[in-house]
Scaffold this motif. Sequence first.
Motif, PDB file in Angstrom:
ATOM      1  N   ILE A 148       0.845  -1.210   0.000  1.00  0.00           N
ATOM      2  CA  ILE A 148       0.000   0.000   0.000  1.00  0.00           C
ATOM      3  C   ILE A 148       0.876   1.255   0.000  1.00  0.00           C
ATOM      4  O   ILE A 148       0.617   2.212  -0.738  1.00  0.00           O
ATOM      5  CB  ILE A 148      -0.955  -0.018   1.219  1.00  0.00           C
ATOM      6  CG1 ILE A 148      -2.052  -1.060   0.971  1.00  0.00           C
ATOM      7  CG2 ILE A 148      -1.556   1.357   1.474  1.00  0.00           C
ATOM      8  CD1 ILE A 148      -2.995  -1.258   2.133  1.00  0.00           C
ATOM      9  N   ARG A 171       2.552   1.685  -3.366  1.00  0.00           N
ATOM     10  CA  ARG A 171       1.598   2.068  -4.411  1.00  0.00           C
ATOM     11  C   ARG A 171       1.116   3.504  -4.223  1.00  0.00           C
ATOM     12  O   ARG A 171       1.097   4.285  -5.168  1.00  0.00           O
ATOM     13  CB  ARG A 171       0.395   1.096  -4.385  1.00  0.00           C
ATOM     14  CG  ARG A 171      -0.716   1.451  -5.367  1.00  0.00           C
ATOM     15  CD  ARG A 171      -0.338   1.047  -6.772  1.00  0.00           C
ATOM     16  NE  ARG A 171      -1.293   1.590  -7.728  1.00  0.00           N
ATOM     17  CZ  ARG A 171      -1.102   2.705  -8.437  1.00  0.00           C
ATOM     18  NH1 ARG A 171       0.017   3.385  -8.312  1.00  0.00           N
ATOM     19  NH2 ARG A 171      -2.003   3.129  -9.288  1.00  0.00           N
ATOM     20  N   HIS A 172       0.721   3.846  -3.019  1.00  0.00           N
ATOM     21  CA  HIS A 172       0.059   5.140  -2.816  1.00  0.00           C
ATOM     22  C   HIS A 172       1.000   6.272  -2.444  1.00  0.00           C
ATOM     23  O   HIS A 172       0.815   7.402  -2.872  1.00  0.00           O
ATOM     24  CB  HIS A 172      -1.034   5.007  -1.755  1.00  0.00           C
ATOM     25  CG  HIS A 172      -2.197   4.206  -2.238  1.00  0.00           C
ATOM     26  ND1 HIS A 172      -3.117   4.694  -3.137  1.00  0.00           N
ATOM     27  CD2 HIS A 172      -2.575   2.935  -1.979  1.00  0.00           C
ATOM     28  CE1 HIS A 172      -4.018   3.762  -3.410  1.00  0.00           C
ATOM     29  NE2 HIS A 172      -3.710   2.682  -2.714  1.00  0.00           N
ATOM     30  N   LEU A 173       1.994   5.981  -1.624  1.00  0.00           N
ATOM     31  CA  LEU A 173       2.912   7.053  -1.228  1.00  0.00           C
ATOM     32  C   LEU A 173       3.892   7.353  -2.347  1.00  0.00           C
ATOM     33  O   LEU A 173       4.206   8.512  -2.620  1.00  0.00           O
ATOM     34  CB  LEU A 173       3.688   6.631   0.021  1.00  0.00           C
ATOM     35  CG  LEU A 173       3.448   7.482   1.264  1.00  0.00           C
ATOM     36  CD1 LEU A 173       2.046   7.265   1.749  1.00  0.00           C
ATOM     37  CD2 LEU A 173       4.436   7.149   2.340  1.00  0.00           C
ATOM     38  N   SER A 233       3.792   1.479  -9.896  1.00  0.00           N
ATOM     39  CA  SER A 233       2.797   0.626 -10.547  1.00  0.00           C
ATOM     40  C   SER A 233       2.809  -0.759  -9.895  1.00  0.00           C
ATOM     41  O   SER A 233       3.717  -1.091  -9.128  1.00  0.00           O
ATOM     42  CB  SER A 233       3.126   0.497 -12.036  1.00  0.00           C
ATOM     43  OG  SER A 233       4.329  -0.234 -12.183  1.00  0.00           O
ATOM     44  N   TYR A 234       1.792  -1.563 -10.236  1.00  0.00           N
ATOM     45  CA  TYR A 234       1.756  -2.931  -9.720  1.00  0.00           C
ATOM     46  C   TYR A 234       3.073  -3.662 -10.048  1.00  0.00           C
ATOM     47  O   TYR A 234       3.641  -4.364  -9.209  1.00  0.00           O
ATOM     48  CB  TYR A 234       0.608  -3.722 -10.357  1.00  0.00           C
ATOM     49  CG  TYR A 234      -0.794  -3.341  -9.928  1.00  0.00           C
ATOM     50  CD1 TYR A 234      -1.040  -2.318  -9.033  1.00  0.00           C
ATOM     51  CD2 TYR A 234      -1.892  -4.050 -10.436  1.00  0.00           C
ATOM     52  CE1 TYR A 234      -2.344  -1.989  -8.657  1.00  0.00           C
ATOM     53  CE2 TYR A 234      -3.192  -3.738 -10.067  1.00  0.00           C
ATOM     54  CZ  TYR A 234      -3.416  -2.700  -9.177  1.00  0.00           C
ATOM     55  OH  TYR A 234      -4.691  -2.385  -8.809  1.00  0.00           O
ATOM     56  N   GLU A 235       3.511  -3.510 -11.304  1.00  0.00           N
ATOM     57  CA  GLU A 235       4.721  -4.224 -11.739  1.00  0.00           C
ATOM     58  C   GLU A 235       5.946  -3.758 -10.940  1.00  0.00           C
ATOM     59  O   GLU A 235       6.804  -4.567 -10.562  1.00  0.00           O
ATOM     60  CB  GLU A 235       4.985  -4.004 -13.242  1.00  0.00           C
ATOM     61  CG  GLU A 235       4.058  -4.766 -14.162  1.00  0.00           C
ATOM     62  CD  GLU A 235       2.682  -4.112 -14.290  1.00  0.00           C
ATOM     63  OE1 GLU A 235       2.508  -2.964 -13.799  1.00  0.00           O
ATOM     64  OE2 GLU A 235       1.774  -4.755 -14.860  1.00  0.00           O
ATOM     65  N   LEU A 239      -2.609  -5.863  -2.188  1.00  0.00           N
ATOM     66  CA  LEU A 239      -3.169  -4.507  -2.279  1.00  0.00           C
ATOM     67  C   LEU A 239      -4.658  -4.519  -1.976  1.00  0.00           C
ATOM     68  O   LEU A 239      -5.145  -3.720  -1.172  1.00  0.00           O
ATOM     69  CB  LEU A 239      -2.953  -3.962  -3.697  1.00  0.00           C
ATOM     70  CG  LEU A 239      -1.808  -2.999  -3.926  1.00  0.00           C
ATOM     71  CD1 LEU A 239      -1.741  -2.632  -5.400  1.00  0.00           C
ATOM     72  CD2 LEU A 239      -1.937  -1.745  -3.089  1.00  0.00           C
ATOM     73  N   HIS A 240      -5.341  -5.432  -2.620  1.00  0.00           N
ATOM     74  CA  HIS A 240      -6.787  -5.493  -2.469  1.00  0.00           C
ATOM     75  C   HIS A 240      -7.169  -5.792  -1.019  1.00  0.00           C
ATOM     76  O   HIS A 240      -7.989  -5.101  -0.406  1.00  0.00           O
ATOM     77  CB  HIS A 240      -7.332  -6.571  -3.424  1.00  0.00           C
ATOM     78  CG  HIS A 240      -8.768  -6.875  -3.215  1.00  0.00           C
ATOM     79  ND1 HIS A 240      -9.245  -8.159  -3.075  1.00  0.00           N
ATOM     80  CD2 HIS A 240      -9.848  -6.066  -3.095  1.00  0.00           C
ATOM     81  CE1 HIS A 240     -10.551  -8.129  -2.872  1.00  0.00           C
ATOM     82  NE2 HIS A 240     -10.941  -6.878  -2.897  1.00  0.00           N
ATOM     83  N   GLN A 262     -11.080  -1.178  -7.353  1.00  0.00           N
ATOM     84  CA  GLN A 262      -9.742  -0.692  -6.970  1.00  0.00           C
ATOM     85  C   GLN A 262      -8.817  -0.651  -8.192  1.00  0.00           C
ATOM     86  O   GLN A 262      -8.048   0.299  -8.367  1.00  0.00           O
ATOM     87  CB  GLN A 262      -9.142  -1.605  -5.904  1.00  0.00           C
ATOM     88  CG  GLN A 262      -9.816  -1.482  -4.545  1.00  0.00           C
ATOM     89  CD  GLN A 262      -9.128  -2.352  -3.513  1.00  0.00           C
ATOM     90  OE1 GLN A 262      -7.915  -2.465  -3.472  1.00  0.00           O
ATOM     91  NE2 GLN A 262      -9.926  -2.984  -2.661  1.00  0.00           N
ATOM     92  N   GLU A 275      -5.329   0.254 -13.749  1.00  0.00           N
ATOM     93  CA  GLU A 275      -4.672  -0.998 -14.137  1.00  0.00           C
ATOM     94  C   GLU A 275      -5.588  -1.919 -14.954  1.00  0.00           C
ATOM     95  O   GLU A 275      -5.258  -3.082 -15.147  1.00  0.00           O
ATOM     96  CB  GLU A 275      -4.182  -1.737 -12.884  1.00  0.00           C
ATOM     97  CG  GLU A 275      -3.115  -0.997 -12.082  1.00  0.00           C
ATOM     98  CD  GLU A 275      -1.705  -1.150 -12.658  1.00  0.00           C
ATOM     99  OE1 GLU A 275      -1.542  -1.969 -13.592  1.00  0.00           O
ATOM    100  OE2 GLU A 275      -0.796  -0.442 -12.191  1.00  0.00           O
TER     101      GLU A 275
END
Lengths: 196, 200
Positions: free
Chosen positions: A152, A155-157, A161-163, A180-181, B14, B20
């Motif tokens: 988290i 990703r947010h700070l 990206s996910y990758e 993440l979810h 999300q 994404e």
Amino acid sequence: MECGSLDDHELAAQACEGREAAFRELLERYERPVFSLVVRMVRDRALAEDLVQEAFIRAFRGIRSFDPSYKFSSWLFRIASNVAIDHLRRRKLDTVSIHGADHRGHPDGRERPDLDLPARDQDPERFTENRELRERIEAALTHLRPEYRAVILLRHLEGHSYEEVAEILELPLGTVKTHLHRGRAELRELLREFER
Amino acid sequence: MSEEAEHPGAEALQALLDGELDQPRRETIERHLAGCVPCSRELRDWSALFHALEELPELAPSPRMRENVLARLPGKRAPTPLRWLGWAAAMGLLLTPSLGFLLVAAAIVAHPLLTLEGVATLLGWQLADFARENLTWIARWAMEWGLVALESGIAEAALSYPGRAFAALVALWAAFVGSGWTLYRNLLSPSRTANRHVQV
């Protein structure tokens, strides 16, 4: 040449040659983002400074092993998150591995009604200016397990990206998405709890 | 039930906010959201959480941390902390002249021609001379202690065993200088060699 105008890869190349100015510039660029991540991981400012210091020293001493085909920031964040997670493992502050376990529910297993976040009827800007909410989010983050917290925050700070998150934490992409979810879902539950 | 009519679920919402999703999936969800109040509300909830997370402030470490990192750059010598070596050097610096003084005092007291009163009288002279003739005190001090050395037998012993006397002097001197240098490196100049290997 002024180091501030160089990109990370150019600075890393100069750092490989032992130029102190390049090390200094990289440190200035990344000390705050890396510290922001680590201090939220370990929840202790003095300890976070020690760990970030250790991470930078490891990175700078191993600068020759940096592969320029990757992002420098990803490489640096990987070192920093490894240092933080290693510390958490050693200290046994948390019980679950970074590689994760299925942990969808809250430990006490109670069902909770859907509660509205305060933003529901607010403008997002007003919402984010809410200092109390920010403090609640900081508090809620500390309750998350480290693997959720790490994804988290990255990703947010840091806006990775996910990758990139997968690359930094050396996790499969699917695991990052799951963390993440679930992490966000737990975070939302915790915020609702704090409101009650 | 068509895909568009299905509620997308938290994970898809999300992913939508994360940017994404591929375009077809995104468009399907957006069409669903246009006609589904609960899902739109759910999306706003997630959006608020995302905004709040992104607005968390960046935190700054203390300036000391940066200096600590820079002091330990590759090629730099790590600052020597105040370890046992530093304290040993401090003790050595303190003890070396004291030990020398004690040895001299012991030799004086052990000599049959001198008494403690005699030494006290001599020190009294010195004190008086120092106050009276400040400019020549070093010469006077050296001369008087030279006399003491002669009378107490130290000089005689030194002349009898010049090699040992010289070795003792060198050892005392080395201990004093070594202690002082170690103390200086530990207390005053921990990273004196910091710039040796690093180009700027």
